[in-house]
Write a protein that holds these residues in place. Structure first.
Motif, PDB file in Angstrom:
ATOM      1  N   THR A  30       5.438  20.689  62.159  1.00  0.00           N
ATOM      2  CA  THR A  30       5.440  19.908  60.926  1.00  0.00           C
ATOM      3  C   THR A  30       6.867  19.794  60.418  1.00  0.00           C
ATOM      4  OG1 THR A  30       4.513  19.707  58.716  1.00  0.00           O
ATOM      5  CG2 THR A  30       5.003  21.934  59.482  1.00  0.00           C
ATOM      6  N   ASN A  31       7.096  18.810  59.596  1.00  0.00           N
ATOM      7  CA  ASN A  31       8.401  18.680  58.973  1.00  0.00           C
ATOM      8  C   ASN A  31       8.218  18.189  57.542  1.00  0.00           C
ATOM      9  OD1 ASN A  31       7.998  15.912  59.078  1.00  0.00           O
ATOM     10  ND2 ASN A  31       9.151  15.675  60.969  1.00  0.00           N
ATOM     11  N   PHE A  32       9.315  18.100  56.819  1.00  0.00           N
ATOM     12  CA  PHE A  32       9.275  17.727  55.409  1.00  0.00           C
ATOM     13  C   PHE A  32       8.658  16.344  55.217  1.00  0.00           C
ATOM     14  CE2 PHE A  32      11.277  15.770  51.706  1.00  0.00           C
ATOM     15  CZ  PHE A  32      10.870  16.645  50.728  1.00  0.00           C
ATOM     16  N   ASN A  33       9.052  15.380  56.042  1.00  0.00           N
ATOM     17  CA  ASN A  33       8.553  14.014  55.888  1.00  0.00           C
ATOM     18  C   ASN A  33       7.039  13.942  56.076  1.00  0.00           C
ATOM     19  OD1 ASN A  33      11.115  12.996  55.442  1.00  0.00           O
ATOM     20  ND2 ASN A  33      11.467  12.645  57.627  1.00  0.00           N
ATOM     21  N   LEU A  34       6.515  14.656  57.037  1.00  0.00           N
ATOM     22  CA  LEU A  34       5.074  14.649  57.295  1.00  0.00           C
ATOM     23  C   LEU A  34       4.317  15.290  56.134  1.00  0.00           C
ATOM     24  CD1 LEU A  34       2.947  13.891  59.393  1.00  0.00           C
ATOM     25  CD2 LEU A  34       3.209  16.164  60.361  1.00  0.00           C
TER      26      LEU A  34
END
Length: 64
Positions: A33-37
């Motif tokens: 996961t990342n911040f944008n998701l």
């Protein structure tokens, strides 16, 4: 085909409909996961909730 199967087939949501139930579940810790998701899912949660509130308000105003 029994009546129960007809009802289940009618309310079958498919992949698009299943997203609306998945978006409110905790994310799978094994998936990257990342911040944008995370922000995208957060905004989607807000928009779904606002849409449901608007439908409820519209329905109440319509029948009262």
């Amino acid at each position: 085909m029994s009546d129960k199967n007809k009802v289940q087939e009618f309310f079958k949501l498919g992949e698009f409909g299943n997203y609306f139930t998945r978006v409110f579940q905790k994310p799978d810790p094994n998936k990257p996961t990342n911040f944008n998701l995370r922000m995208m899912h957060g905004i989607n949660k807000i928009s779904i909730i606002m849409f449901l509130i608007a439908i409820i308000v519209w329905t109440v105003k319509r029948f009262i």
